[in-house]
Each structure stands twice: as structure tokens, then as C-alpha cells.
Write a protein that holds these residues in place. Structure first.
Motif, mmCIF file in Angstrom:
data_model
loop_
_atom_site.group_PDB
_atom_site.id
_atom_site.type_symbol
_atom_site.label_atom_id
_atom_site.label_comp_id
_atom_site.label_asym_id
_atom_site.label_seq_id
_atom_site.Cartn_x
_atom_site.Cartn_y
_atom_site.Cartn_z
ATOM 1 N N UNK A 49 0.816 -1.201 0.000
ATOM 2 C CA UNK A 49 0.000 0.000 0.000
ATOM 3 C C UNK A 49 0.850 1.250 0.000
ATOM 4 N N UNK A 50 0.274 2.355 0.442
ATOM 5 C CA UNK A 50 0.918 3.663 0.343
ATOM 6 C C UNK A 50 1.111 4.308 1.712
ATOM 7 N N UNK A 51 2.207 5.093 1.853
ATOM 8 C CA UNK A 51 3.298 5.287 0.906
ATOM 9 C C UNK A 51 4.223 4.071 0.906
ATOM 10 N N UNK A 52 4.574 3.597 -0.247
ATOM 11 C CA UNK A 52 5.397 2.396 -0.357
ATOM 12 C C UNK A 52 6.835 2.675 0.074
ATOM 13 N N UNK A 53 7.541 1.616 0.413
ATOM 14 C CA UNK A 53 8.949 1.745 0.783
ATOM 15 C C UNK A 53 9.753 2.310 -0.377
ATOM 16 N N UNK A 54 9.497 1.825 -1.590
ATOM 17 C CA UNK A 54 10.241 2.308 -2.754
ATOM 18 C C UNK A 54 9.999 3.796 -2.992
ATOM 19 N N UNK A 55 8.756 4.246 -2.877
ATOM 20 C CA UNK A 55 8.460 5.659 -3.125
ATOM 21 C C UNK A 55 9.116 6.551 -2.074
ATOM 22 N N UNK A 56 9.154 6.103 -0.826
ATOM 23 C CA UNK A 56 9.792 6.899 0.210
ATOM 24 C C UNK A 56 11.309 6.934 0.027
ATOM 25 N N UNK A 57 11.895 5.822 -0.381
ATOM 26 C CA UNK A 57 13.333 5.812 -0.641
ATOM 27 C C UNK A 57 13.672 6.704 -1.834
#
Length: 376
Positions: free
Chosen positions: A129-137
Motif C-alpha cells: 500500500x501507500x506510501x510504499x517503501x520504494x516511493x519513500x526511498x
């Protein structure tokens, strides 16, 4: 012919200048990672969330072709609507309880660390779901962050949870040319600050609501085979329970350890929470207190499964008083304990440098780089 680049583009860089968006105090960040939640309590949102969650081989260890047929042919056709109704029953004005509490914990942790002389940024991410780990990185890298402490919201290590968070970080890093420095917190099931926070939660409940005949400590379940394959989760849950009972001065006969949220027909860790509560009521136990030590923030599994379904089962079986003790959420003792965990793992990383000294060092670095042939 179109060729897709293997690695994501790096943020703009100039020798001797801080990365775009960075500051002396923001190059180190704590990323608090929780399991995840749907964006809204609707069947379509649950379908997206469950598809991602149940497609993780860390969560379901069934051969992929067979599981794909079961997941898409049966589960995602039936489960989303039922799960959406359950989420709707516990949804908060601000959104999903899990996301609300995780965001509050990240915000408070940032403040607690700053007060303790460690002014690092703290953000939160969800494994599904959101916020995803990839998007935060991605955001952290764009902001010039060079050191990241991955702090799972799971006190007890399990391959189904903690390791899956790490998988998401590794998957992101596989497409990055210049990878930040990472540190990972595996577990803190026996950390003194965590145990003290749990004990404070129980004592406060006893002070205001009185004390039940039995304290039930309900942890999230996992398939029993994971224990036999070497996963330490079962042992760490029991150690947490023993330490908490010791803090509270409980005898072994005064508390029980159970496991909830069984999924599928395979045998999971026992004893199961709801059948245990039913058996207790049938045996004459009239009042129970239930706490879920493995969940650091209230969510569907605590608010609906325990405080609604398990409560109803206990009362229907003859019990008269069912008291659910809320998760640690935003309690002072918990955030203080979490800050201790973070500080231990942040040790040795620079936090905040003098602005003048930083500018001087950057200028010298730029001069050296230009002398070696750098163009910018």
C-alpha cells in the motif's frame, strides 16, 4: 530500438555542493516501516491491497503457479468485499488506524530524537500500500539523504514481516547506481524500553478499569511450519510475554500466550486466540484483559478481530467482562522506548555539522575535484 536503463537516474550533482534538497541535518533518516493498509475501506481498494500483500512469497510459501490460481480465482473474488466491511467498522476520521498511528509515531519519534540530541529526519512507509517503501526511498534520495536506518514496526522478527521489509529495500537498491548507506533493525522484542512501555500500558488499564482474572497476550499467528524451518518469531513472542509478565509480577497461571489471525487450512502457531477465550469462558472465567504486544499500533487485527469478534465469542460463551487494552500507539513510554532503539542503531553516524565548517569542507572538496578534472 528502445532500451530501458537498468538504473534510475541520479539526482543532479555538483562537486563541493550539498545534494539538491539536503541540509546538514537531513542526510540521515529513520524510515519507520509498517505492514500496510488499503487506501480506503472499499472492495476495489481491498482487492489492490490484498493482491499485493498475498502475492509476496514471504507471506505465502506455496508454489507460485498454484497460488496464483487460488489467489486470483477464489480469494480476490470473495475476500475484498468482506474485508472492506471489516475495515469500514474501524475506519477513523483521519483514515486507516494503522496509517494514522504509524504517521503519529514517526512524527513523535522525530521530536523525541531531537530532544535527545539526535536531530534526524523520521519518515514512515508501508510494505504494502501507500506510501510504499520504494516511493519513500526515492524521495529520500532526491532529498540528498545518504544514510537510512530501516526500523520495522515489528518488535518480533519474522520472515513473513521483517524480512519482507528488507526485501523491499533490496529490490529498490537493485535499480540504484549510488546506494545510500543502510542499517537494519532486526528485532527489539526484549528491549527494556519496549517491555516497559507494554507494562505501563497494562498498569494504566488496571488503574482505571480494575484487574481481570487473566491477562491474555495475543500475537499475530504464522504457519507452524515456519517455526520448524528456523523462523525465531514463536520464541521471540514467548520471550516478550515472559518479560512483560515479570515486569507485571504475574505468575505463569495468571497469563496466557495465544496467536490470532489464522489464514487458510494449514496448522498455525497454537493456541489460537478466539478458541482459547471461548474455552476460558466455558471453564468459568468471567473477566479477561487482552493485549496484543506484537502490534505497536492499533489496526484491523486488534480493533475488529480482537475487540469485536473475540469479545463477542467470549461473552457468548459465558464470560461477562472483556477488556481490550489498546496498543502502544502514541504513548510517551513507547515513543521513548522506540527512540532508544533508534539511537542504538544510529550510533556512530554523523547527525548535524556546524554550517560554517560544512561550507568550508565543501569548498575544499570542490577545488580538489576540479583539479582532478571535474567539469562541475
Amino acid at each position: 530500438m528502445f532500451f530501458r536503463a537498468r538504473f534510475s537516474p541520479e539526482p543532479p550533482f555538483t562537486h563541493g555542493a550539498p545534494p539538491a534538497g539536503s541540509s546538514a541535518s537531513s542526510t540521515t533518516t529513520v524510515l519507520l516501516c509498517n505492514l500496510g493498509t488499503p487506501d480506503e475501506p472499499t472492495a476495489p481498494a481491498l482487492r489492490r491491497y490484498l493482491a499485493e500483500f498475498l502475492s509476496d512469497p514471504r507471506v505465502v510459501e506455496i508454489p507460485k503457479p498454484l497460488w496464483w490460481l487460488i489467489l486470483h480465482g477464489i480469494i480476490l473474488r470473495v475476500r475484498p468485499k468482506k474485508s472492506a466491511a471489516k475495515y469500514a467498522s474501524i475506519w477513523m476520521k483521519e483514515g486507516s488506524p494503522l496509517r494514522v498511528w504509524t504517521e503519529k509515531q514517526a512524527t513523535m519519534l522525530r521530536g523525541y530524537l531531537a530532544v535527545r540530541g539526535q536531530p534526524v529526519d523520521v519518515r514512515y512507509a508501508m510494505r504494502y500500500g501507500n506510501p510504499s517503501i520504494a516511493s519513500q526511498l526515492d524521495r529520500l534520495k532526491a532529498d540528498g539523504v545518504t544514510r537510512v536506518l530501516i526500523l520495522p514496526a515489528y518488535p518480533q522478527y519474522s520472515g513473513t514481516t521483517t524480512a519482507s521489509v528488507f526485501d523491499a529495500v533490496y529490490a529498490w537498491a537493485a535499480h540504484i547506481r549510488r546506494i545510500p548507506e543502510f542499517r537494519f533493525v532486526n528485532h527489539y522484542h526484549d528491549h527494556a524500553g519496549y517491555i516497559a512501555a507494554l507494562a505501563a500500558r497494562v498498569r494504566e488499564h488496571w488503574r482505571t478499569q480494575g484487574r481481570a482474572e487473566q491477562l491474555v497476550m495475543s500475537f499475530h499467528g504464522v504457519p507452524e511450519r515456519t517455526l520448524k524451518l528456523g523462523d525465531p518469531y514463536h520464541c521471540e513472542c514467548h520471550k516478550t510475554a515472559r518479560l512483560l509478565a515479570h515486569q507485571l509480577g504475574l505468575e505463569p497461571t495468571q497469563y496466557k500466550v495465544t496467536f490470532q489471525s489464522r489464514f487458510g487450512k494449514a496448522k498455525w502457531l497454537e493456541p489460537y486466540t478466539e478458541p482459547t477465550l471461548v474455552a476460558m469462558a466455558q471453564a468459568g472465567v468471567k473477566r479477561v484483559d487482552v493485549i496484543c504486544p506484537g502490534f505497536t499500533g492499533d489496526c484491523l487485527e486488534t480493533l475488529e478481530e480482537i475487540n469485536m469478534e473475540a469479545r463477542e465469542a467470549f461473552l457468548h460463551a459465558g464470560g461477562t467482562d472483556f477488556h481490550y487494552i489498546p496498543c502502544l500507539n502514541d504513548s510517551h513510554e513507547w515513543i521513548a522506548g522506540l527512540a532508544e532503539v533508534a539511537q542504538q542503531h544510529l550510533a556512530g553516524w554523523p547527525v548535524q555539522a556546524d554550517a560554517a565548517e560544512t561550507a568550508k569542507a565543501q569548498a575544499a572538496s570542490r577545488e580538489r575535484a576540479l583539479a582532478l578534472g571535474a567539469t562541475r
